[in-house]
Design an enzyme around this catalytic site. Structure first.
Site, PDB file in Angstrom:
ATOM      1  N   HIS A  76      13.085  29.009  18.948  1.00  0.00           N
ATOM      2  CA  HIS A  76      13.167  30.147  19.886  1.00  0.00           C
ATOM      3  C   HIS A  76      14.261  29.865  20.901  1.00  0.00           C
ATOM      4  O   HIS A  76      14.025  29.219  21.928  1.00  0.00           O
ATOM      5  CB  HIS A  76      11.802  30.355  20.553  1.00  0.00           C
ATOM      6  CG  HIS A  76      11.727  31.577  21.421  1.00  0.00           C
ATOM      7  ND1 HIS A  76      10.555  32.213  21.725  1.00  0.00           N
ATOM      8  CD2 HIS A  76      12.699  32.285  22.071  1.00  0.00           C
ATOM      9  CE1 HIS A  76      10.790  33.255  22.510  1.00  0.00           C
ATOM     10  NE2 HIS A  76      12.087  33.309  22.744  1.00  0.00           N
ATOM     11  N   HIS A  93       9.376  39.115  19.603  1.00  0.00           N
ATOM     12  CA  HIS A  93       8.803  38.729  20.892  1.00  0.00           C
ATOM     13  C   HIS A  93       7.619  39.658  21.156  1.00  0.00           C
ATOM     14  O   HIS A  93       7.748  40.880  21.022  1.00  0.00           O
ATOM     15  CB  HIS A  93       9.810  38.933  22.017  1.00  0.00           C
ATOM     16  CG  HIS A  93      10.889  37.901  22.091  1.00  0.00           C
ATOM     17  ND1 HIS A  93      11.681  37.564  21.035  1.00  0.00           N
ATOM     18  CD2 HIS A  93      11.307  37.133  23.140  1.00  0.00           C
ATOM     19  CE1 HIS A  93      12.545  36.630  21.420  1.00  0.00           C
ATOM     20  NE2 HIS A  93      12.347  36.353  22.690  1.00  0.00           N
ATOM     21  N   GLU A 119       4.672  38.327  25.900  1.00  0.00           N
ATOM     22  CA  GLU A 119       5.294  37.495  26.940  1.00  0.00           C
ATOM     23  C   GLU A 119       4.865  38.092  28.281  1.00  0.00           C
ATOM     24  O   GLU A 119       4.122  37.484  29.036  1.00  0.00           O
ATOM     25  CB  GLU A 119       6.826  37.523  26.776  1.00  0.00           C
ATOM     26  CG  GLU A 119       7.575  36.706  27.832  1.00  0.00           C
ATOM     27  CD  GLU A 119       9.105  36.830  27.711  1.00  0.00           C
ATOM     28  OE1 GLU A 119       9.595  37.745  27.023  1.00  0.00           O
ATOM     29  OE2 GLU A 119       9.810  36.004  28.340  1.00  0.00           O
ATOM     30  N   ASP A 136      14.181  28.886  24.822  1.00  0.00           N
ATOM     31  CA  ASP A 136      14.444  30.300  25.128  1.00  0.00           C
ATOM     32  C   ASP A 136      15.885  30.531  25.625  1.00  0.00           C
ATOM     33  O   ASP A 136      16.752  30.909  24.829  1.00  0.00           O
ATOM     34  CB  ASP A 136      13.420  30.831  26.143  1.00  0.00           C
ATOM     35  CG  ASP A 136      13.124  32.316  25.978  1.00  0.00           C
ATOM     36  OD1 ASP A 136      13.618  32.933  25.024  1.00  0.00           O
ATOM     37  OD2 ASP A 136      12.372  32.863  26.802  1.00  0.00           O
ATOM     38  N   ASP A 137      16.108  30.334  26.922  1.00  0.00           N
ATOM     39  CA  ASP A 137      17.440  30.564  27.514  1.00  0.00           C
ATOM     40  C   ASP A 137      17.749  29.395  28.450  1.00  0.00           C
ATOM     41  O   ASP A 137      17.723  29.553  29.689  1.00  0.00           O
ATOM     42  CB  ASP A 137      17.433  31.886  28.300  1.00  0.00           C
ATOM     43  CG  ASP A 137      17.039  33.061  27.429  1.00  0.00           C
ATOM     44  OD1 ASP A 137      17.888  33.557  26.670  1.00  0.00           O
ATOM     45  OD2 ASP A 137      15.855  33.465  27.489  1.00  0.00           O
TER      46      ASP A 137
END
Ligand code: HPA
Ligand code: ZN
Length: 339
Positions: A19, A199, A202, A280-281
């Site tokens: 991810h 996704h 979340e 993720d980021d």
């Protein structure tokens, strides 16, 4: 346990990242470098002021900045550099396999063509495979705040590159954009041979996870934090071994949880869910794979068995072949046997 001991144990674990948004691995230093060579002026005067802006109260506040940052990416070389920087970083963290997202619409909507984006990314992934021994899969994500029709256009644009795209995903603003909005395009994507993830859960409710499973037919859920409020859903995830790709530092940064010790991953493992950990980021949330493992392990006091399970789960949930999975899992077992 001493900080450095746990960190070095985590460093040594062979890891899989499932991810990761490539655009979310765009470090401010590289953003400035590419902006300069593309003659684009960023709305920040220094790397420090960029980092200062990375304070978010929710997913949307992050997405606004994330899409703005991606605007400096124009040429194939830019997408190559972005992807290569990510691969060299995770190579230093003993990551052996990656399944990465890219958001074509973030670029095609600004006039950058699909082939420029994918050729840069693919060249770096191939180089990572050959020079860093990192295997990969590539996932094209539809932006859920846009229409299903726009997703269909993206699907169409991807077809010449079908052989190098392994799956499709669904990301961006979750609330008000349920998985069901993309029912037909996910069906059409599957018919083209793409694997499916989305996704869900979340910020959105557990109903969105049900929709991703029942209406989109995804095989993995990205995030899925909200599942624990729904016992029937937990049973479904466990019975069908549907993995959740969790992103702990992201969850704290976007205030999905207030503090790391509230993270649901330990409870999920206890219930038998195939929970996995990713970043993720990372350029925006301050942590690549090791940091995500480390912060989770310390805040939740995870045992070695739990940490090992998380590492193994990621390979189990990956799209590698069975022999490839076995090879990595054996290495993890040997590693934990040796520490
Ligand atoms: N959630 C939804 N969309 C995203 C994310 C995320 O965490 N990161 C990049 N796009
Ligand atoms: Zn994500």
């Amino acid at each position: 346990m001493e900080t450095s001991k746990l960190q070095s144990i985590i460093q040594g674990i062979p890891k899989a990242e499932l991810h990761l948004h490539l655009e979310g691995s765009f470090e401010p230093e590289l953003m400035f470098e590419i902006a300069k060579r593309n003659n684009i002026t960023l709305p920040y005067d220094s790397i420090e002021s960029v980092k200062e802006a990375y304070k978010f109260n929710n997913l949307q506040e992050f997405l606004d900045i994330y899409y703005a940052g991606a605007q400096v990416l124009l040429h194939e070389q830019d997408f190559f550099d972005l992807t290569w920087a990510y691969l060299t970083k995770v190579h230093s963290e003993n990551v052996k396999h990656v399944e990465v997202f890219f958001d074509p619409q973030t670029h095609t909507d600004r006039g950058v063509s699909f082939d420029v984006v994918i050729k840069g990314i693919h060249r770096a992934l191939e180089m990572g495979k050959n020079e860093l021994n990192i295997s990969y899969k590539l996932i094209m994500s539809y932006l859920r705040h846009l229409s299903e029709e726009a997703a269909f256009e993206t699907l169409e644009a991807s077809l010449p590159f079908k052989d190098i795209i392994d799956g499709v995903g669904l990301d961006s603003s979750e609330m008000g954009n349920p998985p069901s909005k993309f029912k037909d395009v996910f069906k059409a994507s599957a018919e083209q041979g793409y694997k499916l993830v989305a996704h869900a859960g979340e910020e959105g409710p557990s109903e969105y996870i049900w929709e991703a499973l029942d209406i989109l037919n995804v095989e993995r859920i990205d995030h899925g934090n909200r599942c624990l409020t729904d016992e029937a859903l937990v049973k479904r995830l466990v019975d069908e071994k549907i993995a959740l790709t969790l992103c702990p530092t992201s969850n704290v940064a976007l205030k999905v949880i207030q503090k790391m010790d509230e993270h649901p991953v330990a409870k999920m493992l206890d219930k038998g869910i195939v929970a996995t950990i990713h970043s993720d980021d990372p350029a925006y949330f301050g942590g690549y794979m090791n940091e995500n493992f480390y912060q989770t392990a310390t805040a939740l006091n995870l045992s070695f068995d739990q940490i090992k399970k998380l590492a193994i789960n990621a390979f189990e949930a990956s799209w590698l072949s069975t022999p490839e999975k076995e090879k990595h899992i054996n290495t993890i077992n040997d590693y934990f046997g040796s520490i």
